[in-house]
Structures are given as structure tokens and as C-alpha cells.
Design an enzyme around this catalytic site. Structure first.
Site, PDB file in Angstrom:
ATOM      1  N   ASP A  25       0.816  -1.521   0.294  1.00 56.93           N
ATOM      2  CA  ASP A  25      -0.204  -0.165  -0.251  1.00 56.93           C
ATOM      3  C   ASP A  25       0.863   1.117  -0.164  1.00 56.93           C
ATOM      4  O   ASP A  25       2.028   1.189   0.489  1.00 56.93           O
ATOM      5  CB  ASP A  25      -0.763   0.054   1.419  1.00 56.93           C
ATOM      6  CG  ASP A  25      -1.980   1.055   1.065  1.00 56.93           C
ATOM      7  OD1 ASP A  25      -2.624   1.391  -0.037  1.00 56.93           O
ATOM      8  OD2 ASP A  25      -2.387   1.667   2.191  1.00 56.93           O
ATOM      9  N   ASN A  73     -11.029  -2.745  -4.762  1.00 59.69           N
ATOM     10  CA  ASN A  73     -10.239  -1.740  -5.615  1.00 59.69           C
ATOM     11  C   ASN A  73     -11.157  -1.520  -6.839  1.00 59.69           C
ATOM     12  O   ASN A  73     -10.603  -0.307  -7.415  1.00 59.69           O
ATOM     13  CB  ASN A  73      -8.906  -2.276  -5.911  1.00 59.69           C
ATOM     14  CG  ASN A  73      -7.914  -2.240  -4.494  1.00 59.69           C
ATOM     15  OD1 ASN A  73      -6.949  -2.816  -4.169  1.00 59.69           O
ATOM     16  ND2 ASN A  73      -8.118  -1.166  -3.572  1.00 59.69           N
TER      17      ASN A  73
HETATM   18  C1  IPE Z   1      -5.346  -2.594   0.335  1.00 64.21           C
HETATM   19  O1  IPE Z   1      -4.999  -1.395   0.283  1.00 64.21           O
HETATM   20  C2  IPE Z   1      -5.352  -3.395  -0.871  1.00 64.21           C
HETATM   21  C3  IPE Z   1      -4.047  -3.431  -1.671  1.00 64.21           C
HETATM   22  C4  IPE Z   1      -2.962  -3.004  -1.156  1.00 64.21           C
HETATM   23  C5  IPE Z   1      -4.023  -4.216  -2.821  1.00 64.21           C
HETATM   24  P1  IPE Z   1      -6.459  -0.137  -0.138  1.00 64.21           P
HETATM   25  O2  IPE Z   1      -5.480   1.043  -0.430  1.00 64.21           O
HETATM   26  O3  IPE Z   1      -7.166  -0.597  -0.966  1.00 64.21           O
HETATM   27  O4  IPE Z   1      -6.943  -0.108   1.451  1.00 64.21           O
HETATM   28  P2  IPE Z   1      -7.843   1.056   2.123  1.00 64.21           P
HETATM   29  O5  IPE Z   1      -8.817   1.515   0.998  1.00 64.21           O
HETATM   30  O6  IPE Z   1      -6.873   1.935   2.512  1.00 64.21           O
HETATM   31  O7  IPE Z   1      -8.380   0.325   3.160  1.00 64.21           O
HETATM   32  C1  IPE Z   2      -1.860   0.221  -3.423  1.00 65.25           C
HETATM   33  O1  IPE Z   2      -1.560   1.380  -3.189  1.00 65.25           O
HETATM   34  C2  IPE Z   2      -2.178  -0.307  -4.600  1.00 65.25           C
HETATM   35  C3  IPE Z   2      -3.439  -0.861  -4.782  1.00 65.25           C
HETATM   36  C4  IPE Z   2      -4.293  -0.774  -3.843  1.00 65.25           C
HETATM   37  C5  IPE Z   2      -3.733  -1.517  -6.043  1.00 65.25           C
HETATM   38  P1  IPE Z   2      -2.784   2.553  -3.309  1.00 65.25           P
HETATM   39  O2  IPE Z   2      -3.154   2.873  -4.909  1.00 65.25           O
HETATM   40  O3  IPE Z   2      -3.686   2.195  -2.521  1.00 65.25           O
HETATM   41  O4  IPE Z   2      -1.862   3.947  -2.603  1.00 65.25           O
HETATM   42  P2  IPE Z   2      -2.402   4.788  -1.706  1.00 65.25           P
HETATM   43  O5  IPE Z   2      -2.946   4.274  -0.414  1.00 65.25           O
HETATM   44  O6  IPE Z   2      -3.492   5.717  -2.405  1.00 65.25           O
HETATM   45  O7  IPE Z   2      -1.324   5.969  -1.369  1.00 65.25           O
HETATM   46 MG    MG Z   3      -4.096   2.600  -0.449  1.00 64.45          MG
END
Ligand code: IPE
Ligand code: IPE
Ligand code: MG
Length: 246
Positions: A25, A73
Site C-alpha cells: 500500500d 479496488n
Molecule cells: C489494500 O489497500 C489493498 C491493496 C494494497 C491491494 P487499499 O488502499 O485498497 O486499502 P484502504 O482503502 O486504504 O483500506
Molecule cells: C496500493 O496503493 C495499490 C493498490 C491498492 C492497487 P494505493 O493505490 O492504495 O496507494 P494509496 O494508499 O492511495 O497511497
Molecule cells: Mg491504499
């Protein structure tokens, strides 16, 4: 005269868990901090994964489970979802081409049927061709959700009951585990979440009942083998009681 960058020595005497899981993340924030589109963060995040997978193999880790795309997602913009899917396709194509060099065994957790036929085919090839490697197994969580996984396991058991193969009161934890995407894989001892959020976001709900958690503010694209070592060191300093009173 050239000086090669000195590689940090890894202390190989320390114990390494059998199974580490990581919520990858922070890609979006990494990009935003640099005034770049979110996709740029996903691209650098994919590189970070490559480095960590190779490092995991070098320290003898047996299972590395990574959260790449959750069942939630899909709520993101079409542009971002498309960019992530394209990156995944490219990553898998390259992983298949470099397979004999990297020697990583691939496995996928999640409902892949919602992914493009191309991506599904690449995932199938990656699993098939990497079966022969004995080192680290990477479990790629794609369109994965912990609750979705538990529901599917329950449905599968209910079907077996209807077909008369078993009775509801016979259900055990082991029988449900066998119906998870992770069937046959030991539970993770350590779950790492970079990116600063203090939640599981639906990751390995069943499997991490007694996992140790390690949270760090480091964003995933900045996550290095040194960060992984810090997490392992933290894990090694903990007293796991499993409900007992040691
Ligand atoms: C969790 O991260 C999913 C992945 C890293 C694939 P998210 O960015 O989707 O989680 P939330 O929305 O902050 O809970
Ligand atoms: C994790 O990074 C990747 C996926 C969830 C696909 P994020 O895209 O959630 O990055 P932040 O949390 O918005 O920084
Ligand atoms: Mg995220």
C-alpha cells in the site's frame, strides 16, 4: 576508477519466518507527493515487488503473499483500474520470460474470472511453468477479499453437504482451510503493511488469526530489503503466546 556500491551484509544467522504476507500500500500517495499520476506510483510499486520477491528468495523465505488488488479496488476510476491491469499484464509477461532466471513459484489467490482473458491466461501460464521451482512461492492476491474467500469456502462446504458428502456438524477449521485459496499453504506468521494505515483492508482474515502485524509509514514504492529486515527483526523480538501464558 569505479567503486561498486557496497552491499549491506545480511545477517543470515537470524531466523526467517516461513510465510510473510505484505499489503503493498501507498503507491498513490508516493506518486502524489511527486506531482505524478497515481499510475506512476503503481509502476514503481511493481519494481519494489520484484526486488522484494528476489530478496525473499535469497533469505530462504518459503511463502510470500502479496496483496496486489482487492475486491474493493474496483471502486477506483476506470483509468486507474485499467492502468493497474496493464501493469499486471506486463509484469506477468516479463515474469514468464525471465522465469528461469528468477525461479519463483507463482500462485494466485482471488477470483481471477473477473480479470481480462489475457491476464487470466498469463496467470495460468505463470502457475503452470513455475511449478518446478522449489524456492520461494509467491501468492499473488488479485481480485482478492478475505470475506469473499470465506464465503466461497462456506458455499463449497454447503454444496458438499447437499450432495451428501458430509454433514454440517462435521465441519472443522482444517476443512474450511482446505477450501480457501490458500489451501496447503501454512498461515502467515508475519503480516506487513507499509503505507501508514493501521487496518487489514480485508486481507487474509482467516489465515492471520495469530499472525504478528508490522506497520510502517514507509510507502510501498520506497519499501526496500532493509525495511523487510526491520520487520523480520521486530518479529523475532516478539513473544508469541497463541493464547497461552508463556
Ligand atoms: C489494500 O489497500 C489493498 C491493496 C494494497 C491491494 P487499499 O488502499 O485498497 O486499502 P484502504 O482503502 O486504504 O483500506
Ligand atoms: C496500493 O496503493 C495499490 C493498490 C491498492 C492497487 P494505493 O493505490 O492504495 O496507494 P494509496 O494508499 O492511495 O497511497
Ligand atoms: Mg491504499
Amino acid at each position: 576508477m569505479f567503486f561498486r556500491k557496497k552491499q549491506k551484509k545480511v545477517d543470515l544467522s537470524r531466523p526467517v519466518p516461513t510465510h510473510i504476507a505484505i499489503v503493498m500500500d501507498g503507491n498513490g500517495r508516493w506518486a502524489k507527493m511527486r506531482g505524478l499520476p497515481r499510475q506512476a506510483g503503481h509502476k514503481v510499486g511493481a519494481e519494489a515487488f520484484r526486488t522484494i520477491a528476489n530478496y525473499a528468495k535469497s533469505i530462504g523465505l518459503k511463502y510470500l503473499t502479496v496483496y496486489a488488488f482487492s475486491t474493493e479496488n474496483w471502486k477506483r476510476s476506470e483509468e486507474e483500474v485499467d492502468a493497474i491491469m496493464e501493469l499486471l499484464e506486463r509484469y506477468l509477461r516479463e515474469a514468464i520470460a525471465d522465469m528461469d532466471k528468477n525461479r519463483v513459484r507463482f500462485c494466485f489467490f482471488g477470483d481471477l474470472t473477473r480479470l481480462s482473458p489475457e491476464l487470466q491466461e498469463e496467470a495460468r501460464i505463470a502457475v503452470e511453468r513455475s511449478k518446478k521451482y522449489a524456492g520461494v512461492q509467491v501468492n499473488f492476491c488479485l481480485n482478492y477479499g478475505g470475506r469473499d474467500e470465506i464465503v466461497r469456502a462456506a458455499q463449497s462446504f454447503a454444496c458438499d453437504c447437499i450432495e451428501g458428502k458430509c454433514r454440517p456438524e462435521e465441519l472443522t477449521e482444517a476443512m474450511l482451510s482446505e477450501r480457501m485459496f490458500s489451501a496447503g499453504v501454512p498461515d502467515p506468521e508475519l503480516v506487513i503493511r507499509p503505507g501508514g494505515e493501521l487496518r487489514t483492508s480485508n486481507f487474509l482474515l482467516w489465515q492471520s488469526a495469530y499472525a504478528e502485524y508490522y506497520f510502517t509509514d514507509v510507502l510501498w514504492p520506497d519499501f526496500t530489503p532493509e525495511e523487510l529486515e526491520k520487520a523480520i527483526a521486530s518479529f523475532n523480538g516478539r513473544n508469541r503466546r497463541f493464547g497461552g501464558a508463556k
